[in-house]
Design a protein around this motif. Structure first.
Motif, PDB file in Angstrom:
ATOM      1  N   THR A 125       1.154   2.705 -10.155  1.00  0.00           N
ATOM      2  CA  THR A 125       2.310   2.137 -10.853  1.00  0.00           C
ATOM      3  C   THR A 125       3.632   2.700 -10.342  1.00  0.00           C
ATOM      4  O   THR A 125       4.704   2.290 -10.817  1.00  0.00           O
ATOM      5  N   ASP A 126       3.571   3.615  -9.394  1.00  0.00           N
ATOM      6  CA  ASP A 126       4.786   4.201  -8.832  1.00  0.00           C
ATOM      7  C   ASP A 126       5.548   3.161  -8.013  1.00  0.00           C
ATOM      8  O   ASP A 126       4.962   2.438  -7.199  1.00  0.00           O
ATOM      9  N   ALA A 127       6.858   3.065  -8.222  1.00  0.00           N
ATOM     10  CA  ALA A 127       7.661   2.020  -7.579  1.00  0.00           C
ATOM     11  C   ALA A 127       7.627   2.131  -6.059  1.00  0.00           C
ATOM     12  O   ALA A 127       7.526   1.119  -5.346  1.00  0.00           O
ATOM     13  N   GLN A 130       4.353   0.854  -4.773  1.00  0.00           N
ATOM     14  CA  GLN A 130       4.312  -0.600  -4.880  1.00  0.00           C
ATOM     15  C   GLN A 130       5.076  -1.268  -3.741  1.00  0.00           C
ATOM     16  O   GLN A 130       4.699  -2.339  -3.273  1.00  0.00           O
ATOM     17  N   LYS A 131       6.155  -0.640  -3.283  1.00  0.00           N
ATOM     18  CA  LYS A 131       6.992  -1.231  -2.233  1.00  0.00           C
ATOM     19  C   LYS A 131       6.504  -0.909  -0.832  1.00  0.00           C
ATOM     20  O   LYS A 131       6.989  -1.499   0.146  1.00  0.00           O
ATOM     21  N   ASP A 181      -1.706  -7.070  -0.514  1.00  0.00           N
ATOM     22  CA  ASP A 181      -0.795  -8.131  -0.953  1.00  0.00           C
ATOM     23  C   ASP A 181      -1.248  -8.751  -2.268  1.00  0.00           C
ATOM     24  O   ASP A 181      -0.417  -9.110  -3.114  1.00  0.00           O
ATOM     25  N   VAL A 182      -2.554  -8.884  -2.448  1.00  0.00           N
ATOM     26  CA  VAL A 182      -3.085  -9.467  -3.683  1.00  0.00           C
ATOM     27  C   VAL A 182      -2.703  -8.610  -4.884  1.00  0.00           C
ATOM     28  O   VAL A 182      -2.317  -9.129  -5.940  1.00  0.00           O
ATOM     29  N   LEU A 183      -2.788  -7.284  -4.739  1.00  0.00           N
ATOM     30  CA  LEU A 183      -2.477  -6.383  -5.839  1.00  0.00           C
ATOM     31  C   LEU A 183      -0.996  -6.367  -6.189  1.00  0.00           C
ATOM     32  O   LEU A 183      -0.620  -5.944  -7.282  1.00  0.00           O
ATOM     33  N   ARG A 184      -0.152  -6.847  -5.277  1.00  0.00           N
ATOM     34  CA  ARG A 184       1.289  -6.828  -5.502  1.00  0.00           C
ATOM     35  C   ARG A 184       1.876  -8.208  -5.743  1.00  0.00           C
ATOM     36  O   ARG A 184       3.083  -8.335  -5.937  1.00  0.00           O
TER      37      ARG A 184
END
Length: 450
Positions: A125-127, A130-131, A181-184
């Protein structure tokens, strides 16, 4: 739902014949704030019925390796080896529950697993994570693996567990690399993956399919894409015959049924594969019924307007919506993502409001909770005209449209004919890897077999 229960029962029996069980001594302890002893079991949700703590006290054995402790809606990973002896302690702080382990063999190991799970949940969940791109994410996960395994090595844990833990990290890292990519991106699912992104490894190990969920997800996606790439049914059939893992075959059958719900262009081949590889004739007949209903309604057919009322109990004749195109959101009040989905619906409205179209929401069985949704629509300013149906009419909608997932947005033209069965409104839908479709749960709650 009888066909699902029968198929699952047969599947669990086959798994029970192939998985190793181990003698352990587990007890469950509540803190002073909890007094009611709820049902607690150890196993793999969705793959077996597991073993309750009460059954263990009567001599029944759980499976070896990574399992889940299941209590109410909590699912906590743990690892079992022969002669593990420890107490599962449940604490409560207001509405938050926490687990830890105390005792002899197994307690330190499973507390380590709790720490590792928390570490990865925070990381996911860390930004910045995620990026990150998939290469950066993999490098970061490799670093976390090295540091965490170093801690495990310092705790004096068994060689057998360290071996299993290394395998866990291997599958976890590969899953996050392939599914990056699916997870994001909520718009994507595993069918959008490229088979060239999968690392070289064996994707047909039943024992690991049972014990490692990330490996099962990888294997299911890999074999689904591989089978889809073949040119004809006979080639697809031969590829499935070559699969040894019963867990994987069971998961493929469920995925093909899911794709039939979604009107996949390969549905006819999927039907033949379900017929060939399902162990339950009643399961095949039920999926075939879904397939036949799918073919009964096609693009260009009239939308089956249901009987509806508004949330002030006024009957509404939906046929009067003809004359303009319309976007119709169909949702179930039991949708666990309903808040998010109404926000997405509002965003969809803002994107399409310049079109000369109507925007309508239809709640499935919301007659039971009209007062609640009346307040929601008044206070939240959700776009469109809001209509409600009885449970009986809701079942008619599901049957007439053969809907596999809710929520869904259907578009009709000015004559009331269906233009699109599933308009992309970025709605949050359940991942088939994580849970069965919510519409099946909802149908089950209404006491109707599919």
């Amino acid at each position: 739902m009888r066909y699902l229960i029968l198929l699952f029962t047969c599947f669990c029996f086959l798994i029970a014949q192939s998985q190793k069980k181990v003698p352990v001594n587990l007890t469950f302890e509540y803190t002073d704030t909890l007094t009611v002893n709820e049902f607690v079991w150890v196993g793999q949700p969705g793959l077996d019925y597991g073993t309750s703590l009460e059954a263990m006290e009567n001599g029944y054995l759980p499976y070896e390796g990574f399992q889940y402790l299941n209590w109410l809606n909590h699912k906590v990973q743990l690892h079992l080896e022969e002669e593990d002896t420890f107490t599962i302690v449940l604490g409560q702080d207001f509405d938050e529950y926490s687990f830890y382990y105390a005792g002899e063999a197994g307690a330190i190991k499973n507390n380590y697993i709790l720490d590792r799970v928390r570490l990865l949940q925070e990381l996911e969940t860390d930004a910045s994570f995620q990026k990150s791109d998939r290469v950066q994410a993999k490098l970061l996960l490799e670093q976390k693996k090295d540091s965490t395994l170093s801690i495990a090595g310092s705790l004096g844990l068994t060689d057998s567990f360290i071996k299993d833990e290394k395998k866990y990290w291997k599958y976890y890292i590969n899953y996050h690399y392939v599914f990056h990519d699916v997870l994001r991106n909520e718009d994507l699912d595993f069918t959008s993956l490229e088979i060239s992104d999968f690392p070289e490894m064996d994707y047909d190990n039943q024992e690991d399919h049972f014990n490692y969920r990330d490996y099962l997800k990888l294997s299911l996606a890999y074999h689904y894409l591989k089978i889809n790439s073949l040119q004809d049914y006979d080639s697809m059939k031969d590829a499935v015959k070559d699969i040894d893992s019963r867990v994987l075959k069971f998961s493929l059958i469920s995925t093909w049924a899911d794709q039939i719900y979604k009107r996949n262009s390969l549905s006819e081949d999927y039907m033949r594969l379900v017929n060939r590889f399902s162990n339950s004739p009643s399961h095949y007949r039920s999926v075939k019924d879904i397939y036949n209903k799918r073919n009964r309604l096609t693009l260009g057919d009239p939308f089956p307007f249901p009987e509806t009322t508004d949330f002030y109990d006024k009957p509404i004749v939906l046929e009067k919506a003809k004359g303009k195109p319309a976007y119709i959101l169909i949702y179930a009040p039991e949708d666990e993502y309903i808040d998010n989905n109404f926000l997405k619906w509002n965003q969809f409205y803002l994107q399409h409001r310049d079109e000369d179209a109507r925007f309508i929401t239809i709640g499935l069985g919301t007659d039971r909770v009209k007062a609640v949704f009346k307040d929601v629509f008044l206070n939240s300013q959700i776009a469109g005209s809001h209509l409600s149906t009885s449970p009986r009419e809701a079942r008619n909608i599901l049957e007439n449209l053969s809907i596999g997932y809710v929520p869904t947005v259907i578009k009709i033209d000015e004559s009331g004919n269906i233009i699109d069965f599933n308009v992309n409104a970025n709605l949050k839908k359940l991942n088939p890897f994580q849970s069965r479709p919510i519409i099946l749960r909802w149908r089950s709650e209404l006491g109707k077999s599919f």
